[in-house]
Design a protein around this motif. Sequence first.
Motif, PDB file in Angstrom:
ATOM      1  N   MET A  80       0.832  -1.207   0.000  1.00  6.54           N
ATOM      2  CA  MET A  80       0.000   0.000   0.000  1.00  6.54           C
ATOM      3  C   MET A  80       0.863   1.251   0.000  1.00  6.54           C
ATOM      4  O   MET A  80       0.653   2.186  -0.792  1.00  6.54           O
ATOM      5  CB  MET A  80      -0.917   0.004   1.224  1.00  6.54           C
ATOM      6  CG  MET A  80      -2.006  -1.041   1.213  1.00  6.54           C
ATOM      7  SD  MET A  80      -2.804  -1.219   2.832  1.00  6.54           S
ATOM      8  CE  MET A  80      -3.321   0.449   3.188  1.00  6.54           C
ATOM      9  N   LEU A  81       1.853   1.272   0.892  1.00  8.34           N
ATOM     10  CA  LEU A  81       2.734   2.434   0.993  1.00  8.34           C
ATOM     11  C   LEU A  81       3.520   2.654  -0.294  1.00  8.34           C
ATOM     12  O   LEU A  81       3.709   3.792  -0.736  1.00  8.34           O
ATOM     13  CB  LEU A  81       3.692   2.254   2.173  1.00  8.34           C
ATOM     14  CG  LEU A  81       3.050   2.339   3.562  1.00  8.34           C
ATOM     15  CD1 LEU A  81       3.999   1.783   4.626  1.00  8.34           C
ATOM     16  CD2 LEU A  81       2.672   3.786   3.887  1.00  8.34           C
ATOM     17  N   GLU A  82       3.965   1.556  -0.902  1.00  9.08           N
ATOM     18  CA  GLU A  82       4.725   1.667  -2.141  1.00  9.08           C
ATOM     19  C   GLU A  82       3.870   2.260  -3.250  1.00  9.08           C
ATOM     20  O   GLU A  82       4.338   3.110  -4.021  1.00  9.08           O
ATOM     21  CB  GLU A  82       5.252   0.288  -2.548  1.00  9.08           C
ATOM     22  CG  GLU A  82       6.330   0.320  -3.631  1.00  9.08           C
ATOM     23  CD  GLU A  82       5.759   0.441  -5.030  1.00  9.08           C
ATOM     24  OE1 GLU A  82       6.439   1.019  -5.894  1.00  9.08           O
ATOM     25  OE2 GLU A  82       4.623  -0.025  -5.252  1.00  9.08           O
ATOM     26  N   ARG A  83       2.618   1.823  -3.345  1.00  7.80           N
ATOM     27  CA  ARG A  83       1.751   2.349  -4.398  1.00  7.80           C
ATOM     28  C   ARG A  83       1.405   3.814  -4.151  1.00  7.80           C
ATOM     29  O   ARG A  83       1.252   4.599  -5.094  1.00  7.80           O
ATOM     30  CB  ARG A  83       0.474   1.510  -4.502  1.00  7.80           C
ATOM     31  CG  ARG A  83       0.643   0.164  -5.192  1.00  7.80           C
ATOM     32  CD  ARG A  83       1.349   0.241  -6.534  1.00  7.80           C
ATOM     33  NE  ARG A  83       0.746   1.193  -7.446  1.00  7.80           N
ATOM     34  CZ  ARG A  83      -0.091   0.889  -8.427  1.00  7.80           C
ATOM     35  NH1 ARG A  83      -0.435  -0.365  -8.625  1.00  7.80           N
ATOM     36  NH2 ARG A  83      -0.582   1.817  -9.213  1.00  7.80           N
ATOM     37  N   GLN A  84       1.264   4.206  -2.896  1.00  6.98           N
ATOM     38  CA  GLN A  84       1.010   5.612  -2.596  1.00  6.98           C
ATOM     39  C   GLN A  84       2.209   6.480  -2.975  1.00  6.98           C
ATOM     40  O   GLN A  84       2.047   7.560  -3.549  1.00  6.98           O
ATOM     41  CB  GLN A  84       0.666   5.768  -1.115  1.00  6.98           C
ATOM     42  CG  GLN A  84      -0.705   5.197  -0.772  1.00  6.98           C
ATOM     43  CD  GLN A  84      -0.889   4.929   0.707  1.00  6.98           C
ATOM     44  OE1 GLN A  84       0.070   4.842   1.474  1.00  6.98           O
ATOM     45  NE2 GLN A  84      -2.134   4.798   1.135  1.00  6.98           N
TER      46      GLN A  84
ATOM     47  N   ARG B 223       5.022   9.985  -7.668  1.00  6.55           N
ATOM     48  CA  ARG B 223       5.910  10.068  -8.835  1.00  6.55           C
ATOM     49  C   ARG B 223       5.104  10.098 -10.132  1.00  6.55           C
ATOM     50  O   ARG B 223       5.465  10.807 -11.083  1.00  6.55           O
ATOM     51  CB  ARG B 223       6.882   8.887  -8.841  1.00  6.55           C
ATOM     52  CG  ARG B 223       7.790   8.835  -7.618  1.00  6.55           C
ATOM     53  CD  ARG B 223       8.910   7.833  -7.803  1.00  6.55           C
ATOM     54  NE  ARG B 223       8.447   6.480  -8.025  1.00  6.55           N
ATOM     55  CZ  ARG B 223       8.158   5.627  -7.043  1.00  6.55           C
ATOM     56  NH1 ARG B 223       8.260   6.002  -5.769  1.00  6.55           N
ATOM     57  NH2 ARG B 223       7.764   4.396  -7.314  1.00  6.55           N
ATOM     58  N   PHE B 224       4.020   9.333 -10.180  1.00  5.85           N
ATOM     59  CA  PHE B 224       3.193   9.295 -11.388  1.00  5.85           C
ATOM     60  C   PHE B 224       2.675  10.683 -11.723  1.00  5.85           C
ATOM     61  O   PHE B 224       2.793  11.138 -12.868  1.00  5.85           O
ATOM     62  CB  PHE B 224       2.022   8.326 -11.181  1.00  5.85           C
ATOM     63  CG  PHE B 224       0.977   8.381 -12.270  1.00  5.85           C
ATOM     64  CD1 PHE B 224       1.172   7.706 -13.460  1.00  5.85           C
ATOM     65  CD2 PHE B 224      -0.186   9.113 -12.098  1.00  5.85           C
ATOM     66  CE1 PHE B 224       0.213   7.761 -14.474  1.00  5.85           C
ATOM     67  CE2 PHE B 224      -1.142   9.174 -13.098  1.00  5.85           C
ATOM     68  CZ  PHE B 224      -0.941   8.487 -14.287  1.00  5.85           C
TER      69      PHE B 224
ATOM     70  N   TRP C  55      -2.363  15.030  -2.092  1.00  8.34           N
ATOM     71  CA  TRP C  55      -3.299  14.003  -1.616  1.00  8.34           C
ATOM     72  C   TRP C  55      -2.581  12.666  -1.439  1.00  8.34           C
ATOM     73  O   TRP C  55      -2.752  11.992  -0.411  1.00  8.34           O
ATOM     74  CB  TRP C  55      -4.446  13.865  -2.612  1.00  8.34           C
ATOM     75  CG  TRP C  55      -5.285  12.645  -2.399  1.00  8.34           C
ATOM     76  CD1 TRP C  55      -6.102  12.384  -1.333  1.00  8.34           C
ATOM     77  CD2 TRP C  55      -5.378  11.510  -3.267  1.00  8.34           C
ATOM     78  NE1 TRP C  55      -6.706  11.154  -1.489  1.00  8.34           N
ATOM     79  CE2 TRP C  55      -6.280  10.602  -2.659  1.00  8.34           C
ATOM     80  CE3 TRP C  55      -4.798  11.188  -4.486  1.00  8.34           C
ATOM     81  CZ2 TRP C  55      -6.605   9.370  -3.251  1.00  8.34           C
ATOM     82  CZ3 TRP C  55      -5.130   9.984  -5.075  1.00  8.34           C
ATOM     83  CH2 TRP C  55      -6.018   9.094  -4.460  1.00  8.34           C
ATOM     84  N   SER C  56      -1.780  12.280  -2.405  1.00  5.21           N
ATOM     85  CA  SER C  56      -1.063  11.007  -2.309  1.00  5.21           C
ATOM     86  C   SER C  56      -0.133  10.996  -1.098  1.00  5.21           C
ATOM     87  O   SER C  56      -0.002   9.975  -0.417  1.00  5.21           O
ATOM     88  CB  SER C  56      -0.261  10.755  -3.595  1.00  5.21           C
ATOM     89  OG  SER C  56      -1.103  10.722  -4.726  1.00  5.21           O
ATOM     90  N   ARG C  57       0.493  12.114  -0.825  1.00  3.44           N
ATOM     91  CA  ARG C  57       1.381  12.194   0.339  1.00  3.44           C
ATOM     92  C   ARG C  57       0.592  12.100   1.643  1.00  3.44           C
ATOM     93  O   ARG C  57       1.052  11.470   2.608  1.00  3.44           O
ATOM     94  CB  ARG C  57       2.187  13.485   0.283  1.00  3.44           C
ATOM     95  CG  ARG C  57       3.308  13.457  -0.763  1.00  3.44           C
ATOM     96  CD  ARG C  57       3.988  14.801  -0.898  1.00  3.44           C
ATOM     97  NE  ARG C  57       5.174  14.709  -1.750  1.00  3.44           N
ATOM     98  CZ  ARG C  57       5.782  15.745  -2.277  1.00  3.44           C
ATOM     99  NH1 ARG C  57       5.329  16.980  -2.049  1.00  3.44           N
ATOM    100  NH2 ARG C  57       6.858  15.573  -3.039  1.00  3.44           N
TER     101      ARG C  57
END
Length: 232
Positions: free
Chosen positions: A180-184, A189-190, A212-214
């Motif tokens: 989960m953390l990796e995808r966030q 980066r995306f 938001w992602s952070r």
Amino acid sequence: MTRGVVRIGDTVRRPASVASPFVRDLLGLLERRGFEGAPRHLGRDESGRDVLSYVPGWVPVRLRPWTDAQVAAAGRLARAMHDATRGSDLAGRHEVVCHHDLGPNNAVFRSGDALPGAFIDFDMAAPGSPLEDVGYMAWLWCVSSKAATRAVEVQAAQVRVLADAYGLAGPERDVLVDAMLERQARNVRFWAQVRARIPGLTDRQVAERIAWSRREHAHTAEHRQVFEAALA
């Protein structure tokens, strides 16, 4: 995010892209292996657009809390999709072919029972690890940093619902929170790199998505022990 997508009768027409050949082959593989939760690739039209079968139902326009039944149905659907790609040439040396964007916004919910019955928009699909998809799903289907949303214990319980429905066990289950953390982090980066790919996207919109992602990453990291306890 893809401009020029239109519905014509029982078909959907999408502008061809560099991803089109892989998506065509993937949808063909899913059809041959009996996975019914994806559109069918029907070829190209006279304008060169990809022609896909239209999947009836509704697609949510924004993230929101989902019921345990909806989360479980999404987990089972993802597992069936992954299993249909195992050992294929498309997966290659990887375990499965991942969708890489299995949020509720890419799920078609059936009108009758309001459960997700299909995934759409396979443009980001590529060989990978199941955890790439399941970690992303655990985040977008179950977790939110918004103060007004459900208690973190309820969110953690739904992460367990998803993991159980998918059949995640052993070491993979033990590292689901890491996934989960990796995808966030990857989402940060995306959005930093996507500016030139989406016409009309402003710097402010990009900054909002990064922020938001952070926030989501910080929320998951802060409550890591709660999520891990629910999965134990």
